[in-house]
Design a protein around this motif. Structure first.
Motif, short mmCIF file in Angstrom:
data_model
loop_
_atom_site.label_atom_id
_atom_site.label_comp_id
_atom_site.label_asym_id
_atom_site.label_seq_id
_atom_site.Cartn_x
_atom_site.Cartn_y
_atom_site.Cartn_z
N ARG A 169 2.87 1.69 -3.43
CA ARG A 169 1.86 2.06 -4.44
C ARG A 169 1.27 3.44 -4.90
O ARG A 169 1.89 4.07 -5.41
CB ARG A 169 0.12 1.08 -4.22
CG ARG A 169 -0.83 1.26 -5.23
CD ARG A 169 -1.59 0.25 -5.57
NE ARG A 169 -2.42 0.22 -4.39
CZ ARG A 169 -2.39 -0.59 -3.43
NH1 ARG A 169 -1.38 -2.22 -4.31
NH2 ARG A 169 -2.95 -0.92 -2.55
N SER A 189 -5.49 3.05 -11.96
CA SER A 189 -5.87 2.92 -10.34
C SER A 189 -6.16 3.00 -9.51
O SER A 189 -7.86 4.20 -9.76
CB SER A 189 -4.18 4.47 -11.12
OG SER A 189 -4.67 5.38 -11.04
N ASP A 190 -5.30 2.98 -8.44
CA ASP A 190 -6.05 3.06 -7.25
C ASP A 190 -7.16 4.67 -6.54
O ASP A 190 -8.04 4.74 -6.71
CB ASP A 190 -6.34 2.78 -5.91
CG ASP A 190 -5.61 0.52 -6.09
OD1 ASP A 190 -6.77 0.57 -6.57
OD2 ASP A 190 -5.08 0.53 -4.56
N ASP A 191 -6.55 5.62 -7.22
CA ASP A 191 -6.55 7.21 -7.44
C ASP A 191 -7.46 7.39 -8.35
O ASP A 191 -7.60 8.85 -8.51
CB ASP A 191 -5.87 7.86 -7.11
CG ASP A 191 -4.10 7.75 -8.13
OD1 ASP A 191 -4.72 6.96 -8.99
OD2 ASP A 191 -3.54 8.77 -8.16
N ARG A 220 1.19 -1.87 -0.32
CA ARG A 220 0.09 -0.24 -0.16
C ARG A 220 1.04 1.12 -0.30
O ARG A 220 0.64 2.06 -0.70
CB ARG A 220 -0.53 -0.01 1.47
CG ARG A 220 -2.17 -1.03 1.05
CD ARG A 220 -3.01 -0.51 2.37
NE ARG A 220 -2.70 -0.72 4.07
CZ ARG A 220 -2.75 -1.87 4.25
NH1 ARG A 220 -2.85 -3.29 3.53
NH2 ARG A 220 -1.89 -1.58 5.99
#
Length: 307
Positions: free
Chosen positions: A140, A187-189, A137
């Motif tokens: 990333r 991506s997560d963001d 995490r």
């Protein structure tokens, strides 16, 4: 503490250089580049004007990914930028001179980011517990930030076909989901497109390629954390299947690209509630019929016609 890195003797290096000119190795190199080109084409991973940030850990997979992308770029009729990126997490014994020296030796643009995530992980995770989840995490978040700083439109990761299948079974056995690593995702963001160009490449081929190329491998156990025990079990299971049942792993990989929602049980993907005699399906009740497996069409990316 002395640097930890897998090095080769002068004799081994000479042997590796000789092997790089052998027909067997050249066929392997062409196979890997072809597989990468096909994955890029099938999922539209890279286009004209893209900046691809290739995340390099110092392991065989990421070195192979960078090598293939650099080779394919030479033959591409479109222009895209490659930036190699490494995150130095300040693990004790990490040889921080190895990757810069390697990047400079092959003439690739690179960015080294130093962040002491090692101390954070050691402070938060009790001794003896697996640190990989928190470490991932933190890593990333830094990768996403760096991608913004260099203007990357693609973040390339070195996960291969075997990683994707292992993740599928991990999620099925321990997470209650049919879910793997996709070849391409947001991506997560929500600000970046993450790609896995090695999606069609096998770990065995990558291992052979990396050995002959004599990449300066940096081990992933510098932090003292052991590989996830569950993933090790899945890896051993798949390797056993590959030995005992030739073709099974290839069939599993094909299955990832041939999902039939009407023949699973997810009500979010298929409207089972309203199924009646008038519902038209591509396939009927053939769950127990013998079927021939569909062939997955491979379309070589037109950007890389000689891959």
């Amino acid at each position: 503490m002395s640097p930890i890195v897998t090095t080769v003797s002068a004799t081994h290096a000479a042997d590796s250089a000789e092997h790089r000119h052998s027909n067997t190795f050249l066929r392997l190199k062409k196979k890997l580049e072809r597989n990468v080109g096909e994955a890029i084409g099938d999922y539209n991973m890279i286009g004209d004007g893209d900046t691809v940030m290739v995340c390099i850990s110092g392991g065989k997979d990421s070195y192979t990914l960078l090598s293939c992308l650099l080779a394919l770029r030479e033959r591409a009729p479109v222009d895209f930028r490659i930036v190699a990126m490494n995150l130095d997490q300040k693990q004790p014994g990490f040889p921080d001179d190895v990757l810069p020296a390697y990047f400079e030796s092959i003439g690739v643009e690179y960015r080294i980011v130093a962040e002491d995530t090692y101390s954070i992980v050691k402070d938060k995770i009790p001794e003896g517990k697996t640190t990989c989840s928190l470490c991932s995490r933190l890593r990333r978040g830094i990768i996403y930030r760096t991608a913004r700083e260099i203007g990357a439109t693609r973040i390339a990761l070195g996960h291969h076909r075997d990683d994707m299948l292992e993740t599928l079974f991990l999620n099925m056995f321990f997470g209650g989901k049919i879910k793997a690593m996709p070849p391409k995702l947001v991506s997560d963001d929500g600000q970046h497109v993450v790609i896995r160009p090695l999606a069609y490449c096998t770990e065995a081929d990558i291992t052979r390629f990396a050995r002959t190329m004599a990449f300066p491998i940096i081990p992933c156990n510098l932090c003292g954390s052991q590989e996830n025990a569950q993933r090790k079990q899945i890896k051993a299971m798949l390797q056993s299947w590959a030995r005992e049942f030739p073709g099974r792993i290839e069939s599993l990989a094909t299955a990832l690209q041939n999902v039939v929602p009407s023949h699973l049980a997810d009500r979010k993907l298929f409207d089972f509630v309203n199924v009646d005699q008038s519902t038209k399906l591509d396939e009927g009740d053939i769950a127990f019929d013998r079927e021939s497996l569909p062939a997955v069409p491979k379309q070589i990316f037109p950007l890389f016609p000689d891959a």
